[in-house]
Design a protein around this motif. Structure first.
Motif, PDB file in Angstrom:
ATOM      1  N   MET A  49      60.611  71.607   0.896  1.00 49.89           N
ATOM      2  CA  MET A  49      61.709  70.875   0.352  1.00 49.89           C
ATOM      3  C   MET A  49      62.550  70.762  -0.526  1.00 49.89           C
ATOM      4  N   LYS A  50      64.062  70.518   0.110  1.00 50.45           N
ATOM      5  CA  LYS A  50      65.004  70.454  -0.912  1.00 50.45           C
ATOM      6  C   LYS A  50      65.845  69.279  -0.220  1.00 50.45           C
ATOM      7  N   VAL A  51      66.611  68.852  -1.973  1.00 51.18           N
ATOM      8  CA  VAL A  51      66.892  67.901  -2.044  1.00 51.18           C
ATOM      9  C   VAL A  51      67.874  67.933  -3.285  1.00 51.18           C
ATOM     10  N   ARG A  52      69.699  67.223  -2.259  1.00 49.97           N
ATOM     11  CA  ARG A  52      70.500  67.211  -3.588  1.00 49.97           C
ATOM     12  C   ARG A  52      70.442  66.958  -4.898  1.00 49.97           C
ATOM     13  N   SER A  53      71.320  66.943  -5.889  1.00 52.89           N
ATOM     14  CA  SER A  53      70.484  66.382  -7.407  1.00 52.89           C
ATOM     15  C   SER A  53      70.432  65.315  -7.594  1.00 52.89           C
ATOM     16  N   SER A  54      71.900  65.175  -6.312  1.00 49.25           N
ATOM     17  CA  SER A  54      72.119  63.265  -6.666  1.00 49.25           C
ATOM     18  C   SER A  54      70.725  62.477  -6.575  1.00 49.25           C
ATOM     19  N   VAL A  55      70.392  62.574  -5.243  1.00 41.70           N
ATOM     20  CA  VAL A  55      69.377  61.753  -4.423  1.00 41.70           C
ATOM     21  C   VAL A  55      67.904  61.973  -5.425  1.00 41.70           C
ATOM     22  N   PHE A  56      68.180  63.105  -5.841  1.00 39.88           N
ATOM     23  CA  PHE A  56      66.522  63.741  -6.504  1.00 39.88           C
ATOM     24  C   PHE A  56      66.691  62.845  -7.863  1.00 39.88           C
ATOM     25  N   ALA A  57      67.746  63.076  -8.909  1.00 40.42           N
ATOM     26  CA  ALA A  57      67.365  62.071  -9.835  1.00 40.42           C
ATOM     27  C   ALA A  57      67.508  60.885  -9.899  1.00 40.42           C
ATOM     28  N   SER A  58      68.401  59.769  -8.668  1.00 39.63           N
ATOM     29  CA  SER A  58      68.274  58.511  -8.209  1.00 39.63           C
ATOM     30  C   SER A  58      66.859  58.525  -8.355  1.00 39.63           C
ATOM     31  N   PHE A  59      66.119  58.689  -7.106  1.00 41.82           N
ATOM     32  CA  PHE A  59      64.712  57.963  -6.692  1.00 41.82           C
ATOM     33  C   PHE A  59      63.613  58.416  -8.117  1.00 41.82           C
ATOM     34  N   ILE A  60      64.484  59.401  -8.809  1.00 43.81           N
ATOM     35  CA  ILE A  60      63.263  60.051 -10.246  1.00 43.81           C
ATOM     36  C   ILE A  60      63.152  58.641 -11.138  1.00 43.81           C
ATOM     37  N   LEU A  61      64.531  57.959 -10.914  1.00 47.83           N
ATOM     38  CA  LEU A  61      65.139  56.910 -11.475  1.00 47.83           C
ATOM     39  C   LEU A  61      64.509  55.055 -11.485  1.00 47.83           C
ATOM     40  N   LEU A  62      64.380  55.903 -10.079  1.00 49.98           N
ATOM     41  CA  LEU A  62      63.735  54.447  -9.133  1.00 49.98           C
ATOM     42  C   LEU A  62      62.123  54.217  -9.927  1.00 49.98           C
ATOM     43  N   PHE A  63      62.007  55.736  -9.600  1.00 44.93           N
ATOM     44  CA  PHE A  63      60.408  55.163  -9.858  1.00 44.93           C
ATOM     45  C   PHE A  63      60.079  55.278 -11.322  1.00 44.93           C
ATOM     46  N   GLU A  64      61.250  55.764 -11.905  1.00 48.33           N
ATOM     47  CA  GLU A  64      61.006  55.641 -13.340  1.00 48.33           C
ATOM     48  C   GLU A  64      60.903  53.880 -13.962  1.00 48.33           C
ATOM     49  N   VAL A  65      61.850  53.090 -13.397  1.00 48.03           N
ATOM     50  CA  VAL A  65      61.653  51.680 -13.477  1.00 48.03           C
ATOM     51  C   VAL A  65      60.654  51.047 -13.070  1.00 48.03           C
ATOM     52  N   ILE A  66      59.492  51.783 -11.779  1.00 44.44           N
ATOM     53  CA  ILE A  66      58.777  50.878 -11.523  1.00 44.44           C
ATOM     54  C   ILE A  66      57.670  51.133 -12.389  1.00 44.44           C
ATOM     55  N   GLY A  67      57.565  52.649 -13.371  1.00 47.20           N
ATOM     56  CA  GLY A  67      56.727  53.205 -13.753  1.00 47.20           C
ATOM     57  C   GLY A  67      56.754  52.255 -15.452  1.00 47.20           C
ATOM     58  N   ILE A  68      57.851  51.663 -15.794  1.00 47.67           N
ATOM     59  CA  ILE A  68      58.343  51.005 -16.318  1.00 47.67           C
ATOM     60  C   ILE A  68      58.213  49.020 -16.817  1.00 47.67           C
ATOM     61  N   ALA A  69      58.235  48.798 -15.659  1.00 45.64           N
ATOM     62  CA  ALA A  69      57.945  47.351 -15.327  1.00 45.64           C
ATOM     63  C   ALA A  69      56.565  47.260 -15.820  1.00 45.64           C
ATOM     64  N   LEU A  70      55.796  48.517 -15.313  1.00 47.09           N
ATOM     65  CA  LEU A  70      54.192  48.771 -14.872  1.00 47.09           C
ATOM     66  C   LEU A  70      53.629  48.435 -16.691  1.00 47.09           C
ATOM     67  N   PHE A  71      54.663  49.241 -17.208  1.00 41.36           N
ATOM     68  CA  PHE A  71      54.414  49.118 -18.755  1.00 41.36           C
ATOM     69  C   PHE A  71      54.682  47.615 -19.383  1.00 41.36           C
ATOM     70  N   LEU A  72      55.488  46.612 -18.998  1.00 41.35           N
ATOM     71  CA  LEU A  72      55.975  46.413 -19.769  1.00 41.35           C
ATOM     72  C   LEU A  72      54.928  45.189 -19.572  1.00 41.35           C
ATOM     73  N   ARG A  73      54.142  44.976 -18.209  1.00 40.96           N
ATOM     74  CA  ARG A  73      53.601  44.064 -17.502  1.00 40.96           C
ATOM     75  C   ARG A  73      51.814  44.076 -18.769  1.00 40.96           C
ATOM     76  N   GLY A  74      51.945  45.194 -18.913  1.00 42.47           N
ATOM     77  CA  GLY A  74      50.887  45.060 -20.377  1.00 42.47           C
ATOM     78  C   GLY A  74      51.088  44.837 -21.473  1.00 42.47           C
ATOM     79  N   PHE A  75      52.623  46.057 -21.953  1.00 45.46           N
ATOM     80  CA  PHE A  75      52.751  45.632 -23.512  1.00 45.46           C
ATOM     81  C   PHE A  75      53.444  44.574 -23.491  1.00 45.46           C
ATOM     82  N   PHE A  76      53.887  43.522 -23.353  1.00 46.43           N
ATOM     83  CA  PHE A  76      54.091  42.581 -23.673  1.00 46.43           C
ATOM     84  C   PHE A  76      52.769  41.129 -23.250  1.00 46.43           C
TER      85      PHE A  76
END
Length: 1008
Positions: free
Chosen positions: A1-28
Motif C-alpha cells: 500500500m503506497k502512502v504519500r510521505s506527508s500522510v505517512f509521517a503525520s499518522f506516525i506522529l499521531l500514533f506516537e502521541v497516543i503511545g506517549i499519552a499511555l506512557f505518561l499515564r504510567g510514568f506519572f
C-alpha cells in the motif's frame, strides 16, 4: 500500500502521541495512598500504650485550639516575610514574628508548585502526583481522606472565601463560601477585594470554627510583572493590614478560660525570579509559615526560621483541632505547637501521628519492617508504654520526666524517618503502561527510519506492506503472544494498572496494531537492509547492523553538496554538522545539567550552523569569482530544486548580501540571548528584559515596541493582498493600544496618572483583524485548489495565513519580547532570499535549519524546561473571565510561538518556491516528523531508565511534558503539510497531464 510521505509521517506522529499519552499515564505515578477506601475515624484510633497490662482507653487529648483562621496568600515567597525587605513589605507580620506569640517556619513545597496540587498537599498531607499540573486547570472533587472532610464530619463549621479551586475540591463542605476565579491573572485588585469584603461581618460572628481565606492578587502580579514589580509592595502591605485586622478581632473575641485561637499565615507556593511558578527552584518551593496563638511563648527577638515540610501542617492542624489525621498523610506534627501541653499529651499526639504513618508505610512498602523509621517507632512505642505504666502508678520523680523526654525524642526521630521514607516513595510507577507505550513509540520510530529511502525519494511515497503483514502467520502468532502476556500481567499484577483497566475491545485493537506494526517493520527491514541499496546508480553493500545508521546519514542528506569523484562519495561540513548536532542534542538529554541548560546547546548549534553556512557562501561566490572551470556549475546541487539563472547584474549585490547574512544572524542571536535569562544557572541574573520592564525605562520600551511593530508590518505585508495589508496595519496598532492599556507602554498623549485597564476591548479589536486575515488567506487557498489552479493565488493565501499568525503572536508576546519576533521575521526573509534559494539547499537541509532556528527561538522567548517559565497570563488576553479552551490555546501558542512560526514558514516557503519540485513539501513534512520523533522517543527511554534519579521530578519530568506537547503540536503542523502537498500534487498533475496519461497507458500494457 503506497502512502504519500506527508500522510505517512503525520499518522506516525499521531500514533506516537497516543503511545506517549499511555506512557505518561504510567510514568506519572499515583501518589502514595492507603488501600482502605474508608476514611479515618475517631473510633479507629489506637489506645495509649501501657506495658504489662491491658491497653489503656483510646483517649485523645483535648484540642489545642478553639478557632483556626488560615490566611493563605498565593505565591507568598519566604523572603517577602523573613527577608531583608520583610519589615518594609509586611511590618505588622514581621513584628509578630520577632516579638509576638508565634512560631515561624520555612515550609518547603514539593514540585509541582502550582495551586491545586499544593491545596491537596495542605489538606490531605500527601504529595500530589506531577500530573496534577494538568489537572490544575479543571480541579475535580477531592474524594480521598482530608482535613476539610474530617472537620465537617466532626461538626466543625467552615467558612471559605477566595480561590474557587477550594470550592471545586470540596463541594458542600463549607457552611458559607464565595469563590473567585483563580486563572484570570489580569485582575489583582477585585480578586482580593471580593475576599476582604466579607471579613468585617464574619469576624464579628461566633457561628464558625474554621475560616479559610485564599488571596490571589500577589500571584497575579507575579505573572504580570514579576516579584520585583512596583505593585508587589502595595499588595503585601494590603495583606499585612488584613492580617492585623484578623489578629485584632481574634484578640477581642478571646474569652477567659476558653481554648485559644490559632492564626496561620502561609503560602501555597513561592514565585520565581520571572514571576511564575511550577518548578523546583528555591524561590518557588520556600514559603513562609507563621503560626500565631496566645498558646505560644512570646518571642524576644528574631530567630532563624526552622525548615519544615509543607505537608507537616496537615497533621499539626488535625491534632490541634482534635481530629483524626488523614490516612494518606506523610507529614509529621510540628513539635513547637505542643510545647505548652503536658508531657503525656505530647507523647500521645506523637503516638497518634506515628501510628498513622506506620499504617501507611505498611500499606505502601513491601519490606516495611526493614525501614529504620518503623523500627524506631516500635522501640519508641514500647518505651512509651513503660513510661505510661510508671505515670499511671503515680510516679512523679525526675527520672520519669527525663524518661518522657527521651521517648519524645525517639518519637520525633521515628516520625521524621517514616515521613522521609514515604516521601521518597512518591508513588508507584505503572510499569506495564510505561513499557507498552514505550514499545509502541519505538516501533513507530523504527518504521519511520526504515521508510526513509522511499519517503525522501523523487516519488515521495512509502510502500507499506500492510496486507502481506496482516496475512502472515507471524502476525497471528504475535497477536496470541501479546494477548497472553496481557492476561498474565493483569491477573498477576499486585497494583492497579491503567492498561489493564481498559476495555477488552481497546486492548484487542492495541494488540492487533502493535503486532501488525512489528510485522511491517520486519518486512521493511528484510526487504532493504540485507540486500544492499542502489542509489543514484551506485550500489552500497552493508550489514544489517550498520544499514539503519547509513540510511540515516545518507538519505537525509542525500541531496546535499555531495561530490562524486570517481566512485567515492563525501559529505560536506554542513551535512556533518546537521547530523552530529541532531544526534548530539538527543544524547545530551541524558544529563540533568544539559536538560536544565538546554538553551545553551541550541545557541551553540545555531552559531555553528551560521559559520558553516557562511563557509558555503564564501565557497560559492569566491569560487565563481575566481572563474574556475566549473564556475557555471551549481556548487550545491539539489535533487528537488530546479536550477534558476540570475542576471549578472544581480549577482554582485546578492553576493554581498548573502555574505553579510550569516554574520548578521549571529549578531541578532547574540542580542536575543541577553534579552531573557533562562535555564537554572543564570536565571537570577538581571537581563535586558528586566531593564526594559522597569518603570524608569518605560519610554525606551515604548519606542522599542513601536519600532518593532512598524518593522513587523514592513516584513510581513510584502506578500499580502491590499485588504490584508490594511487589516494588518490596524491590528498592529491595536497591539500597541493593548500594551498601553495594560500599562506596559505609553501613548504620547497618555497621562501618567491614567488608571490601567484590562485591555479587553483593545485585544478583541486585534482578534477581529486576526480572524479577518485568516479568513482572507483561507479563501484564497480554497480558490486556488478548488475553483482554479493558481500557484500565485495559493502562495498569497499561505502568506496571509502566516501574517495572521504573526499578528496574533505579536499580541500575545510581552512588549520587551517584540524584538524576538522582529528578528525571527528578518532572519526568515534573509535566509529565504539569499541562502536557501541561492545555495540550492534541498528540502531536508532546509527543514533541519528551520527546526534548529525554531528550537533556539523557543529559548530566546525566555522559555526553559521548567514549568515556571510558562506565561499563563497570555491565556487571558481579551477575556473577562476564565474560559478553558481559549486560555489553553493561547498559552500553548505563546509558549511554542518560536517553533510554530518557523514550521509555518517552512510550509509557506516550500509550497510557494517555484524553483522546487512538487515533492519538497512531502520531504519537509517527513524530515520534521523525524526530527521531532527521534528526541521524543529517545527521551522516553532515558526517563524510564532514570526513573529513580535524584532529579527525576524536578528536572526530567517537566522536560517530558514539554516534549509531549511539542510532539502534539508538530503532529498538528504535519496535517497542514498534507493539505499543501495535496495542493502541489493537484497542480503538478494539471501541468503534466500528458505525462501521467502516458504512464497509465504503459502500466496497462505491462499488466496485460
Amino acid at each position: 500500500m503506497k502512502v504519500r510521505s506527508s500522510v505517512f509521517a503525520s499518522f506516525i506522529l499521531l500514533f506516537e502521541v497516543i503511545g506517549i499519552a499511555l506512557f505518561l499515564r504510567g510514568f506519572f505515578p499515583v501518589p502514595v495512598k492507603s488501600s482502605f477506601s474508608s476514611k479515618s475515624k475517631l473510633s479507629d484510633l489506637p489506645a495509649e500504650p501501657v506495658s504489662g497490662s491491658s491497653p489503656n482507653s483510646s483517649r485523645i487529648p483535648q484540642p489545642l485550639f478553639k478557632r483556626v483562621v488560615i490566611m493563605l496568600v498565593d505565591a507568598l515567597r519566604e523572603d517577602f516575610v523573613f527577608g531583608p525587605s520583610g519589615r518594609m513589605y509586611m511590618p505588622y507580620t514581621r513584628h509578630l514574628v520577632e516579638r509576638g506569640s508565634s512560631h515561624s517556619f520555612v515550609a518547603k513545597a514539593r514540585p509541582p508548585t502550582v495551586t491545586m496540587p499544593r491545596i491537596k498537599a495542605l489538606t490531605t498531607g500527601s504529595i500530589p502526583g506531577f500530573i496534577d499540573v494538568v489537572m490544575n486547570l479543571n480541579s475535580p472533587a477531592l474524594l480521598e481522606d482530608n482535613l476539610i472532610w474530617q472537620a465537617k464530619t466532626a461538626g466543625k463549621r467552615i467558612v471559605f472565601y477566595g480561590d474557587d479551586t477550594w470550592v471545586r475540591l470540596f463541594p458542600k463542605h463549607f457552611m458559607e463560601y464565595d469563590g473567585t476565579t483563580s486563572f484570570f491573572v489580569s485582575d489583582y485588585t477585585e480578586v482580593d477585594n471580593n475576599v476582604t469584603r466579607h471579613l468585617d461581618s464574619t469576624l464579628k460572628r461566633d457561628d464558625w470554627d474554621i475560616l479559610i481565606l485564599h488571596y490571589l492578587g500577589l500571584d497575579h502580579i507575579g505573572h504580570i510583572s514579576g516579584p520585583h514589580s512596583s505593585l508587589v509592595q502595595p499588595k503585601l502591605l494590603e495583606m499585612d493590614d488584613i492580617l492585623k485586622k484578623i489578629h485584632s478581632a481574634l484578640i477581642l473575641k478571646e474569652a477567659e478560660g476558653s481554648l485559644p485561637y490559632l492564626l496561620v499565615l502561609c503560602g501555597d507556593h513561592g514565585m520565581s525570579e520571572t514571576g511564575s511558578h511550577g518548578g523546583s527552584s528555591e524561590p518557588e518551593v520556600n514559603t513562609p509559615l507563621v503560626l500565631i496563638s496566645p498558646a505560644f511563648k512570646r518571642k524576644v527577638g528574631m530567630e532563624k526560621p526552622q525548615v519544615v515540610e509543607q505537608v507537616d501542617l496537615t497533621s499539626t492542624l488535625a491534632l490541634g483541632l482534635g481530629l483524626p489525621i488523614s490516612q494518606n498523610n506523610v507529614g509529621h506534627v510540628i513539635p513547637g505547637i505542643l510545647e505548652e501541653s503536658s508531657l503525656r499529651d505530647q507523647l500521645r499526639f506523637l503516638h497518634l501521628n506515628g501510628h498513622q504513618l506506620s499504617c501507611l508505610l505498611k500499606d505502601s512498602v513491601t519490606d516495611y519492617e526493614k525501614e529504620t523509621g518503623y523500627e524506631q517507632f516500635r522501640v519508641a512505642e514500647k518505651a512509651h508504654g513503660s513510661w505510661m505504666k510508671l505515670y499511671l502508678e503515680g510516679n512523679t520523680s525526675e527520672v520519669l520526666t527525663n524518661m518522657g523526654k527521651k521517648v519524645l525524642k525517639q518519637y520525633l526521630e521515628a516520625l521524621a524517618a517514616m515521613s522521609s521514607a514515604l516521601s521518597r516513595q512518591l508513588g508507584k510507577y505503572d510499569m506495564y503502561s510505561m513499557v507498552a507505550g514505550m514499545i509502541l513509540v519505538l516501533q513507530l520510530l523504527l518504521v519511520l527510519l526504515l521508510a526513509m529511502p522511499e519517503a525522501l525519494s523523487s516519488a515521495a511515497a512509502v510502500d507499506l506492506p500492510v496486507f502481506s503483514a496482516l496475512l502472515s502467520l507471524p502476525f497471528y502468532l504475535l497477536c496470541l503472544l501479546l494477548a497472553s502476556v496481557h492476561v498474565l500481567v493483569c491477573t498477576s499484577a499486585e497494583s492497579s494498572c491503567y492498561f489493564c483497566s481498559l476495555s477488552w475491545g481497546l486492548v484487542f485493537v492495541a494488540v492487533i496494531f502493535s503486532s501488525a506494526l512489528f510485522c511491517i517493520m520486519v518486512s521493511m527491514a528484510t526487504r532493504r537492509l540485507p540486500l544492499g541499496a542502489k542509489i543514484h546508480g551506485k550500489t552500497f553493500d552493508y550489514s544489517y547492523q550498520t544499514g539503519l545508521l547509513f540510511y540515516f546519514m545518507f538519505y537525509v542528506l542525500k541531496t546535499s553538496p555531495l561530490r562524486s569523484t570517481g566512485s567515492e562519495w563525501s559529505l560536506s561540513e554542513l551535512d556533518l554538522l546537521l547530523l552530529a548536532g541532531t544526534v548530539g542534542h538527543t544524547l545530551s538529554l541524558a544529563a540533568s545539567s544539559f536538560v536544565e541548560e538546554e538553551h545553551q546547546t541550541w545557541y551553540f548549534l545555531l552559531s555553528t550552523l551560521c559559520l558553516a553556512v557562511f563557509q558555503d557562501v564564501c565557497r560559492k561566490y569566491f569560487r565563481e569569482q575566481s572563474g574556475s572551470g566549473d564556475g557555471d556549475e551549481h556548487l550545491l546541487p539539489s535533487k528537488d530544486c530546479r536550477p534558476s539563472a540570475h542576471p549578472k547584474a544581480e549577482i554582485c549585490s546578492e553576493k554581498w548580501l548573502a555574505l553579510a547574512t550569516p554574520p548578521f544572524i549571529l549578531l541578532c542571536c547574540r542580542l536575543l540571548r541577553s534579552l531573557n535569562q533562562t535555564g537554572v544557572q543564570w536565571a537570577h541574573i538581571p537581563d535586558v528584559g528586566h531593564w526594559l520592564n522597569s518603570s524608569e525605562h518605560k519610554t525606551v520600551l515604548s519606542l522599542l515596541a513601536a519600532f518593532c511593530l512598524v518593522l513587523i508590518y514592513l516584513l510581513v505585508q510584502r506578500r499580502c493582498s491590499m485588504v490584508s495589508k490594511v487589516a494588518l496595519a490596524l491590528g498592529l496598532l491595536g497591539v500597541y493600544s493593548y500594551r498601553a492599556a495594560v500599562g506596559n507602554v505609553l501613548f504620547p498623549w497618555q497621562h501618567s496618572d491614567r488608571t490601567m485597564s484590562k485591555g479587553t476591548v483593545e485585544a478583541r479589536f486585534v482578534y477581529v483583524f486576526v480572524l479577518g486575515i485568516l479568513f482572507t488567506g483561507t479563501k484564497d487557498l480554497l480558490r486556488s485548489q478548488i475553483i482554479t489552479v493558481d500557484a500565485k493565488l495559493k502562495s498569497r493565501g499561505l502568506w496571509e495565513i502566516y501574517s495572521g499568525l504573526v499578528l496574533l503572536v505579536s499580541l500575545l508576546f510581552r512588549a520587551h519580547n517584540l524584538p524576538i519576533l522582529c528578528c525571527c521575521l528578518l532572519i526568515q526573509m534573509l535566509m529565504a532570499q539569499f541562502i536557501w534559494k541561492n545555495l540550492h539547499y534541498d528540502a531536508a537541509q532546509t527543514t533541519i535549519m528551520h527546526y534548529w532556528f525554531g528550537q533556539a527561538f523557543f529559548y530566546f522567548q525566555g522559555n526553559s524546561n521548567n514549568i515556571a517559565t510558562v506565561d499563563i497570563s497570555v491565556g487571558f488576553v481579551g477575556l473577562e473571565s476564565y474560559i478553558e479552551a481559549p486560555a489553553i490555546f493561547l498559552t500553548a501558542l505563546s509558549t511554542y510561538a518560536g517553533p510554530l512560526l518557523w514550521a509555518c514558514h517552512l510550509v509557506c516557503y516550500l509550497s510557494s518556491d517555484t524553483d522546487r519540485s512538487t515533492v519538497a513539501v512531502g520531504h519537509g513534512c517527513y524530515c520534521l516528523a523525524l526530527l521531532r520523533s527521534v528526541p521524543a522517543v529517545a527521551y522516553i527511554v532515558l526517563v524510564t531508565s532514570l526513573r529513580y534519579h535524584l532529579f527525576i521530578w524536578s528536572v526530567f519530568s517537566p522536560k517530558l511534558l514539554y516534549e509531549s506537547m511539542h510532539l502534539l503540536l508538530t503532529a498538528a503542523m504535519c496535517l497542514f503539510f498534507i493539505t499543501m502537498e495535496q495542493s502541489n500534487s493537484s497542480s503538478y498533475t494539471g501541468e503534466h497531464g500528458v505525462f501521467m496519461s502516458h504512464s497509465v497507458n504503459m502500466m496497462l500494457e505491462l499488466g496485460s
